[in-house]
Design an enzyme around this catalytic site. Structure first.
Site, PDB file in Angstrom:
ATOM      1  CE1 TYR A 123      -4.156   1.322  -0.340  1.00 24.99           C
ATOM      2  CE2 TYR A 123      -3.552   2.657   1.591  1.00 24.99           C
ATOM      3  CZ  TYR A 123      -4.436   2.437   0.740  1.00 24.99           C
ATOM      4  OH  TYR A 123      -5.426   3.507   0.495  1.00 24.99           O
ATOM      5  CG  ASN A 139     -30.066 -30.700 -16.385  1.00 24.15           C
ATOM      6  OD1 ASN A 139     -30.003 -32.166 -16.095  1.00 24.15           O
ATOM      7  ND2 ASN A 139     -28.849 -30.330 -16.857  1.00 24.15           N
ATOM      8  CE  LYS A 157     -20.256 -20.957 -15.616  1.00 28.01           C
ATOM      9  NZ  LYS A 157     -21.555 -20.264 -16.373  1.00 28.01           N
ATOM     10  CD  GLU A 192     -23.949 -18.502 -15.674  1.00 27.25           C
ATOM     11  OE1 GLU A 192     -24.158 -19.508 -15.570  1.00 27.25           O
ATOM     12  OE2 GLU A 192     -23.005 -18.217 -16.297  1.00 27.25           O
ATOM     13  CG  ASP A 193     -28.525 -18.185 -14.492  1.00 26.41           C
ATOM     14  OD1 ASP A 193     -28.085 -18.831 -15.217  1.00 26.41           O
ATOM     15  OD2 ASP A 193     -28.163 -18.591 -13.138  1.00 26.41           O
ATOM     16  CB  ALA A 221     -37.339 -20.842 -29.473  1.00 23.42           C
ATOM     17  N   GLY A 222     -35.148 -20.828 -26.761  1.00 23.24           N
ATOM     18  CA  GLY A 222     -34.468 -19.786 -25.885  1.00 23.24           C
ATOM     19  C   GLY A 222     -33.078 -19.357 -26.262  1.00 23.24           C
ATOM     20  CB  ALA A 223     -30.481 -17.730 -24.368  1.00 20.88           C
ATOM     21  CB  ALA A 224     -29.337 -22.745 -24.396  1.00 18.23           C
TER      22      ALA A 224
END
Length: 764
Positions: free
Chosen positions: A40, A287, A95, A137-138, A196-199
């Site tokens: 510092y 899942n 994650k 994410e999510d 038809a989602g993001a994945a």
């Protein structure tokens, strides 16, 4: 395990011993005033000034280059939906944990309290200078598409929405391999995408990048087939709308070659599978329950190539195969983006890795005899240690070739070596241990089951399928403790003191007396000993009423080892029983021997201990590289303590010429590969990473392993008994629940190995 019990365990796991799953630790010394002055004020001013001159110096003087932000607003958390930013934090911390253990990347979770796209983007942009990369994410669709697109355009660091691209990358690798096995071409196959989602959108785009034709793709949302004549389609759905005049999944599946499920459970029927083309490829990735159950699908079509998102079936499409290693490669060349070329490079690296011979460690971890490229192995396993040195280099090269790398790599061999050093210190050995045990669980006696921690361990062992426990001890106490633990499984309970087991007392006593009658043992004294739990338990194993045993939690080691040696005895050809501890260290696992039994072994005994320890390392899938330790190096001392070790090495070189072993050598020279090679280039250890240490006496080995455990926080598995006739192992006094579980797994694996050797011998 009941859902309520699982719920409580999950909450305790996240709350104790301290809340959360990640923490920050210093990387620099801080013990002196000088250290603090450098860390510092006033020393910190110098790197600040260097970064002010050139922002890129942040990568040189700070942790930016290995720091990834894991950012969410909690609008699409796992299968839980829009639960808000605070409630998403455990997932984001998880994650971060995966980033660290798989790729040694420091992940910091950031939960943003807004569903406004512009505000979210502005927030991420303002904090971006802190990080080397951004993992989104999510975040619910369609906002996720816009957020990622704009951040990629407006930031000069890697940005990836893993929910979109992670599944796409892993499933694309699996698809390429499945098509090869099915002898089909991606340009020709008919593909059905449920979801038809993001994945789903990202997967379909990536498949098209590898050659899939738009006219051969049918995508479905919750309303059915997405058709071009459907009104009010979003921009994302318009791209994948079909000209075909069909409406339902039943119709879409007729003559389809590939089904990609990213939707909900149990929407695919056996009849739909039967309507597909020969050698159908079905990736049911919903899942926790897939679009069609694995067993049902396999029973319906014998020619199917099947993958799911579950770990309990072959071919798990698991995002952890991708994101840690993709970011690793991107960070290591300071990529300004994660582009299509880098994602495609990751796909190809994963696909090719599957076709290479699988290391024995991976086979052991998953309880397989031999994993080979085929219908049940189209994608690498998550704990394949090769991922760290295969995928990041492919991603890094693609970044360089596509012009987004600001710090290109020139020495690829050195880079791969650095990656391997990052790969494996956590608890991979423990996962391997448990996986191997689960593959063929055995009956294991817990000799002190009327102690709470021992019974807790037996419960875990039972619930995880590691072993079939047999509980020894006071029955009334065990039943009371079982009730407290909600351990309601029907498990055998035996009280050696009870007259209920008189028949066994007599049978065991007779056998014991016959083997010890010329050693001062009377039949009467033998019957008395059979009421002692360690004698009784050992006789259970000897007589085949159990496969293995663990003991030692509540009694001193010498007290427990005596009945074991008397009842079980040494294996044929073994002069001395010994013990091995596996230490889980920052440099990887170290096998240490002898840690508990032989006080002052001679040269011949040291050589035998070394051979048995090498066998333990091999059993766990490691190629043993042994250092015979001393205070001297290669003849520098003529004292008997040093010459004893030198003589043991001579014996080993003569009797086990294929074993990589050398000494006598000091510990620092053994563990420092560069130092060793520079001073002793003639040694068999030169240029090798030592993973097995044989100590000259019990004093040095016992002190060392306990120092490693207490001062360095190294986990210990052991002491593992070697040289006995049966699989019996004695833990340290007061072992933790985890240590007892690990010892039980060791006992199972020991019993498995003995069974294998017996079968192999019988087949000759």
């Amino acid at each position: 395990m009941s859902k309520e019990k699982q719920r409580r365990e999950a909450l305790v796991y996240h709350a104790k011993p301290q809340p959360g799953k990640i923490k920050i630790v210093p990387t620099k010394p801080y013990s002196t005033q000088r250290d603090l002055a450098l860390a510092y004020s006033p020393g910190v001013a110098e790197p600040c000034l260097e970064i002010a001159k050139n922002k890129d110096n942040a990568y040189k003087y700070t942790s930016k280059g290995n720091l990834v932000a894991i950012i969410s607003n909690g609008t699409a958390v796992l299968g839980l939906g829009n639960i808000g930013p605070e409630a998403s934090k455990p997932v984001m911390e998880g994650k971060g944990l995966l980033f660290k253990i798989f790729a040694d990347i420091d992940g910091i979770d950031i939960e943003v309290d807004t569903e406004d796209v512009d505000k979210f983007i502005e927030t991420v942009k303002m904090i971006a200078p802190t990080f080397g990369g951004i993992n989104l994410e999510d975040i619910k669709a369609p906002e996720a598409f816009e957020i990622e697109r704009r951040l990629k355009e407006e930031l000069d660091i890697p940005v990836m929405h893993d929910d979109q691209h992670g599944t796409a990358i892993i499933s694309a690798a699996a698809l390429l391999n499945a098509l090869e096995i099915a002898e089909k071409k991606i340009e020709e196959v008919r593909i059905v995408i449920s979801g038809a989602g993001a994945a789903a959108v990202s997967c379909t785009k990536l498949y098209k990048a590898f050659g899939a034709k738009a006219e051969n793709i049918v995508m479905l949302d919750s309303k059915g087939v997405i058709r071009k004549d459907t009104e009010n389609l979003s921009a994302a759905k318009k791209e994948f709308a079909t000209d075909r005049k069909i409406d339902t999944l039943d119709e879409a599946m007729v003559d389809a070659d590939v089904f990609i499920g990213l939707s909900i459970a149990n929407i695919v029927s056996p009849e739909m599978l039967k309507s597909m083309a020969p050698n159908p490829i079905v990736f049911a990735m919903a899942n926790p329950d897939p679009e069609i159950a694995y067993d049902l699908a396999i029973d319906t079509r014998k020619d199917i190539i099947m993958a799911t998102g579950r770990s309990d079936h072959p071919n798990q499409v698991n995002n952890v195969l991708g994101f840690p290693f993709i970011f690793r490669g991107a960070l290591d060349v300071r990529a300004t983006a994660i582009n299509e070329a880098m994602k495609m490079a990751a796909v190809k690296a994963l696909a090719e890795l599957t076709k290479q011979p699988v290391p024995e460690q991976v086979n052991i971890a998953y309880g397989e005899t031999r994993l080979t490229f085929g219908r049940e192995y189209i994608i690498p396993k998550p704990f394949d240690q090769r991922l760290i040195h295969e995928v990041p280099p492919a991603v890094a090269k693609a970044a360089m070739d596509s012009g987004v790398a600001k710090a290109p790599i020139s020495d690829w061999d050195k880079y791969k070596e650095e990656l391997m050093l990052r790969s494996g210190n956590d608890n991979k050995v423990v996962r391997l241990l448990h996986g191997r045990a689960r593959s063929n669980a055995k009956k294991i006696v817990f000799a002190e089951a009327d102690h709470l921690d021992v019974l807790k361990a037996a419960q875990i062992v039972h619930e995880e399928g590691i072993a079939e426990p047999i509980l020894l001890g006071r029955k009334d106490i065990i039943l009371e403790l079982k009730k407290e633990l909600e351990f309601d499984a029907d498990i055998a309970i035996i009280d050696p003191m009870s007259d209920e087991f008189d028949e066994r007392h007599v049978r065991y006593a007779t056998k014991y007396w016959e083997s010890r009658k010329r050693s001062g043992v009377t039949f009467y004294s033998a019957k008395i000993k059979m009421r002692e739990r360690n004698y009784f338990g050992a006789m259970m194993v000897l007589e085949g009423d159990a496969d293995g045993m663990v003991s030692g939690y509540s009694r001193a080691y010498p007290t427990v080892v005596k009945p074991i040696l008397e009842v079980i005895g040494r294996a044929s050809g073994v002069k001395k029983v010994a013990t091995v501890n596996i230490m889980i260290t920052e440099r990887g696992p170290l096998f240490l021997a002898d840690t508990s039994i032989n006080i002052e072994p001679n040269a011949e005994e040291l050589a035998d201990i070394a051979k048995m320890t090498a066998n333990v390392a091999s059993t766990f899938g490691f190629d043993p590289v042994l250092a015979m330790l001393s205070y001297a190096n290669f003849g520098s001392s003529t004292h008997p303590n040093a010459t004893k070790v030198r003589e043991a090495v001579r014996i080993l070189h003569e009797t086990a010429p294929n074993l990589v072993v050398d000494g006598e050598i000091q510990t620092d020279f053994a563990l420092n590969k560069e130092l060793h090679e520079s001073k002793f280039p003639f040694s068999k250890l030169a240029g090798r990473k030592v993973n097995t240490l044989i100590f000259p006496n019990l004093e040095s080995s016992n002190i060392t392993y306990k120092l490693l455990k207490e001062l360095n926080g190294a986990d210990s598995i052991g002491p593992i008994m070697v040289g006995l006739r049966k699989a019996v192992h004695i833990m340290q006094l007061g072992a933790s629940v985890d240590e007892i579980v690990n010892m039980a797994a060791v006992a199972v694996i020991d019993a498995q190995e003995r069974e294998k050797r017996k079968k192999a011998k019988g087949s000759k």
